[in-house]
Design a protein around this motif. Structure first.
Motif, PDB file in Angstrom:
ATOM      1  N   MET A   1       0.822  -1.265  -0.095  1.00 50.77           N
ATOM      2  CA  MET A   1       0.108   0.346   0.118  1.00 50.77           C
ATOM      3  C   MET A   1       0.971   1.667  -0.023  1.00 50.77           C
ATOM      4  SD  MET A   1      -2.905   0.944   2.910  1.00 50.77           S
ATOM      5  CE  MET A   1      -1.416   2.155   4.589  1.00 50.77           C
ATOM      6  N   MET A   2       0.672   2.619  -1.000  1.00 44.59           N
ATOM      7  CA  MET A   2       1.372   3.861  -0.881  1.00 44.59           C
ATOM      8  C   MET A   2       0.288   4.490  -0.013  1.00 44.59           C
ATOM      9  SD  MET A   2       2.788   3.649  -4.460  1.00 44.59           S
ATOM     10  CE  MET A   2       3.515   5.328  -4.347  1.00 44.59           C
ATOM     11  N   LYS A   3       1.001   5.764   0.366  1.00 46.07           N
ATOM     12  CA  LYS A   3       0.088   7.079   0.346  1.00 46.07           C
ATOM     13  C   LYS A   3       0.708   8.101  -0.088  1.00 46.07           C
ATOM     14  CE  LYS A   3      -1.107   5.996   5.154  1.00 46.07           C
ATOM     15  NZ  LYS A   3      -1.261   5.959   7.094  1.00 46.07           N
ATOM     16  N   VAL A   4       0.365   8.564  -1.106  1.00 49.43           N
ATOM     17  CA  VAL A   4       0.240   9.523  -2.236  1.00 49.43           C
ATOM     18  C   VAL A   4      -0.074  11.243  -1.239  1.00 49.43           C
ATOM     19  CG1 VAL A   4       0.134  10.534  -4.536  1.00 49.43           C
ATOM     20  CG2 VAL A   4       0.615   7.711  -3.857  1.00 49.43           C
ATOM     21  N   LEU A   5       0.593  12.409  -1.404  1.00 52.06           N
ATOM     22  CA  LEU A   5       0.451  13.327  -1.438  1.00 52.06           C
ATOM     23  C   LEU A   5       0.288  14.086  -2.274  1.00 52.06           C
ATOM     24  CD1 LEU A   5      -0.877  15.593   0.871  1.00 52.06           C
ATOM     25  CD2 LEU A   5       1.510  16.009   1.484  1.00 52.06           C
ATOM     26  N   PHE A   6      -0.938  14.476  -2.323  1.00 54.49           N
ATOM     27  CA  PHE A   6      -1.005  15.489  -4.082  1.00 54.49           C
ATOM     28  C   PHE A   6      -1.884  16.754  -3.363  1.00 54.49           C
ATOM     29  CE2 PHE A   6      -4.000  16.152  -8.154  1.00 54.49           C
ATOM     30  CZ  PHE A   6      -2.850  17.085  -8.671  1.00 54.49           C
ATOM     31  N   ALA A   7      -0.347  17.555  -3.609  1.00 55.61           N
ATOM     32  CA  ALA A   7      -0.691  18.794  -3.531  1.00 55.61           C
ATOM     33  C   ALA A   7      -0.462  20.149  -4.234  1.00 55.61           C
ATOM     34  CB  ALA A   7       1.076  19.226  -3.203  1.00 55.61           C
ATOM     35  N   THR A   8      -2.161  20.415  -4.427  1.00 57.21           N
ATOM     36  CA  THR A   8      -2.792  20.893  -5.855  1.00 57.21           C
ATOM     37  C   THR A   8      -3.606  22.269  -5.072  1.00 57.21           C
ATOM     38  OG1 THR A   8      -4.549  20.631  -7.671  1.00 57.21           O
ATOM     39  CG2 THR A   8      -4.810  19.797  -5.457  1.00 57.21           C
ATOM     40  N   ASP A   9      -3.819  23.222  -6.160  1.00 58.66           N
ATOM     41  CA  ASP A   9      -4.547  24.184  -5.982  1.00 58.66           C
ATOM     42  C   ASP A   9      -6.013  24.353  -7.011  1.00 58.66           C
ATOM     43  OD1 ASP A   9      -4.000  24.881  -8.161  1.00 58.66           O
ATOM     44  OD2 ASP A   9      -2.858  26.992  -7.883  1.00 58.66           O
ATOM     45  N   GLY A  10      -5.849  23.219  -7.188  1.00 56.98           N
ATOM     46  CA  GLY A  10      -7.274  23.033  -7.109  1.00 56.98           C
ATOM     47  C   GLY A  10      -7.191  23.731  -9.110  1.00 56.98           C
ATOM     48  N   SER A  11      -7.231  24.418  -9.628  1.00 56.19           N
ATOM     49  CA  SER A  11      -6.432  25.188 -10.974  1.00 56.19           C
ATOM     50  C   SER A  11      -6.621  23.945 -12.478  1.00 56.19           C
ATOM     51  CB  SER A  11      -5.688  26.324 -10.856  1.00 56.19           C
ATOM     52  OG  SER A  11      -4.435  25.690 -10.978  1.00 56.19           O
ATOM     53  N   LYS A  12      -6.488  24.456 -13.030  1.00 57.21           N
ATOM     54  CA  LYS A  12      -6.334  24.099 -14.374  1.00 57.21           C
ATOM     55  C   LYS A  12      -4.982  23.715 -15.426  1.00 57.21           C
ATOM     56  CE  LYS A  12     -11.426  24.950 -16.023  1.00 57.21           C
ATOM     57  NZ  LYS A  12     -11.768  25.693 -17.613  1.00 57.21           N
TER      58      LYS A  12
ATOM     59  N   PHE B   1      -4.493  17.966  -1.296  1.00 56.72           N
ATOM     60  CA  PHE B   1      -3.196  18.853  -0.371  1.00 56.72           C
ATOM     61  C   PHE B   1      -3.491  20.372  -0.565  1.00 56.72           C
ATOM     62  CE2 PHE B   1      -0.874  20.606   2.608  1.00 56.72           C
ATOM     63  CZ  PHE B   1      -1.265  20.960   3.701  1.00 56.72           C
ATOM     64  N   GLY B   2      -4.203  21.322  -0.366  1.00 57.12           N
ATOM     65  CA  GLY B   2      -4.314  22.631  -0.381  1.00 57.12           C
ATOM     66  C   GLY B   2      -3.594  23.680   0.428  1.00 57.12           C
ATOM     67  N   VAL B   3      -3.183  24.038  -0.203  1.00 58.71           N
ATOM     68  CA  VAL B   3      -2.325  25.360   1.180  1.00 58.71           C
ATOM     69  C   VAL B   3      -2.714  27.199   0.249  1.00 58.71           C
ATOM     70  CG1 VAL B   3      -0.016  26.239   1.802  1.00 58.71           C
ATOM     71  CG2 VAL B   3      -0.515  24.151   1.582  1.00 58.71           C
ATOM     72  N   VAL B   4      -3.352  27.213   2.409  1.00 60.24           N
ATOM     73  CA  VAL B   4      -4.039  28.831   1.476  1.00 60.24           C
ATOM     74  C   VAL B   4      -3.206  29.443   2.531  1.00 60.24           C
ATOM     75  CG1 VAL B   4      -5.751  30.642   2.124  1.00 60.24           C
ATOM     76  CG2 VAL B   4      -6.633  28.115   1.010  1.00 60.24           C
ATOM     77  N   ARG B   5      -2.018  31.161   1.887  1.00 62.62           N
ATOM     78  CA  ARG B   5      -1.130  31.925   2.723  1.00 62.62           C
ATOM     79  C   ARG B   5      -1.891  32.802   3.780  1.00 62.62           C
ATOM     80  NH1 ARG B   5       3.621  32.079   0.595  1.00 62.62           N
ATOM     81  NH2 ARG B   5       4.273  31.339  -2.028  1.00 62.62           N
ATOM     82  N   PRO B   6      -1.440  33.184   4.809  1.00 60.52           N
ATOM     83  CA  PRO B   6      -2.742  33.829   5.299  1.00 60.52           C
ATOM     84  C   PRO B   6      -1.733  35.236   4.769  1.00 60.52           C
ATOM     85  CG  PRO B   6      -0.936  33.229   6.347  1.00 60.52           C
ATOM     86  CD  PRO B   6      -0.648  31.976   4.898  1.00 60.52           C
ATOM     87  N   VAL B   7      -2.846  36.036   5.284  1.00 60.52           N
ATOM     88  CA  VAL B   7      -3.062  37.473   3.937  1.00 60.52           C
ATOM     89  C   VAL B   7      -1.060  37.951   4.243  1.00 60.52           C
ATOM     90  CG1 VAL B   7      -2.945  40.253   4.029  1.00 60.52           C
ATOM     91  CG2 VAL B   7      -4.644  38.145   4.602  1.00 60.52           C
ATOM     92  N   GLY B   8      -0.447  38.533   5.416  1.00 62.81           N
ATOM     93  CA  GLY B   8       0.947  38.458   5.594  1.00 62.81           C
ATOM     94  C   GLY B   8       1.595  37.884   4.550  1.00 62.81           C
ATOM     95  N   LEU B   9       1.684  36.791   4.103  1.00 76.67           N
ATOM     96  CA  LEU B   9       2.511  35.595   3.711  1.00 76.67           C
ATOM     97  C   LEU B   9       2.093  35.935   2.417  1.00 76.67           C
ATOM     98  CD1 LEU B   9       2.987  32.549   4.916  1.00 76.67           C
ATOM     99  CD2 LEU B   9       4.950  33.940   4.757  1.00 76.67           C
TER     100      LEU B   9
END
Length: 306
Positions: free
Chosen positions: A1-12, A35-43
């Motif tokens: 079994m594998m564990k895969v982390l797909f980091a994406t912003d959901g865009s085309k 996995f999606g990451v949203v920057r806080p305003v300061g970043l």
């Protein structure tokens, strides 16, 4: 079994990575986390995601999860707020991921996946291999090999992971001894002092490289696929990129560390130059932590089992 982390912003603009994840022959029982990451305003560098509604982003990831037809796999989605490279690497550690997949380009926090700092930051921090996806399939692979532990880990991934099982493979070894210090100004040039003549050193390193490539090819599992070897002389990154072009590779695989001296292939700058210069996908291989995995956990915001 594998564990895969797909980091994406959901865009085309993540389309190649999405199609690759969707089409890959993952082992039965593989867990894939979007996995999606949203920057806080300061970043935030741009305003794209500053005011982004987290619930809407979650819906986008859920929709994307349903578009990944993976029989026998579990797909989950997760969102974090913070600096993208740090959050992706931290999530990979928490998930005990075997592989991180990032797209070629995206908006917001992943906009500079290749040409900026995000992918390089993930590669520097992640505890597992990182695949930067530029093609939608993996049919032809160049494995850059210097005989190091890192190259051995890369070869093991190619051997063990089902997603690479049918791909044609070229094992490339590069003789990179730098430029000699001229004594007479006439060829063949020689190193100063008691070092052997430059051309003799090249000859010796060529033979050593042939042995390295042959041993790696012979050590791979017998499969119904093409395996060839090649030895090149010159700048390591440039020769690896040229080999990938000549082989029409979909993927370049390199180890994250290398040896010193004549075999200094993958010390930081070389791997990064390959990553930035390649037109195909690049896998930077590091040691797998699969053996250290504990009991399975289900801690994503959403889970989809197919």
């Amino acid at each position: 079994m594998m564990k895969v982390l797909f980091a994406t912003d959901g865009s085309k603009k993540d389309q190649h990575a999405r199609e690759l994840v969707a089409a890959a022959r993952w082992p039965f029982g593989t867990e894939i986390e979007l996995f999606g990451v949203v920057r806080p305003v300061g970043l935030a560098v741009t305003g794209d995601l500053v005011d982004r509604d987290l619930r809407n982003f979650e819906h986008e990831l859920e929709f994307l999860a349903h578009s990944l037809p993976q029989p026998g796999c579990t797909v989950r989605w997760q969102i974090a707020v913070g600096e993208p490279a740090e959050e992706i690497a931290a999530r990979a550690r928490a998930l005990k991921a075997d592989l991180v997949v990032v797209g070629n380009r995206g908006r917001g926090p992943l906009a500079a996946t290749v040409l900026g700092s995000v992918s390089a930051g993930v590669i520097d921090r992640a505890p597992c291999p990182v695949l930067v996806a530029r093609h939608t399939a993996i049919d032809r692979i160049v494995l850059a090999d210097d005989g190091s532990v890192g190259a051995g880990a890369a070869a093991a991934f190619l051997d063990e992971w089902r997603i690479f099982a049918d791909a044609s493979l070229e094992v490339v070894t590069v003789v990179d001894v730098g430029h000699p210090l001229s004594v007479t100004g006439d060829p063949p040039m020689a190193f100063a002092g008691e070092h052997p003549p430059y051309m003799q050193l090249i000859k010796e390193e060529r033979e050593r490289a042939r042995e390295t490539a042959a041993a790696r090819a012979n050590g791979l599992k017998a499969r119904p696929r093409t395996i060839k070897t090649s030895v090149r002389v010159g700048d390591a990154a440039e020769e690896i990129l040229t080999a990938a072009h000549d082989f029409a590779a979909d993927l370049i695989v390199v180890g994250s560390r290398g040896q010193t001296g004549a075999a200094r292939f993958f010390a930081g700058s070389v791997a990064r130059r390959v990553l930035l210069g390649a037109k195909c996908s690049v896998l930077i291989a590091r040691g797998s932590i699969q053996a250290e995995r504990g009991p399975d956990r289900t801690d994503g915001l959403g889970v989809l089992t197919r």
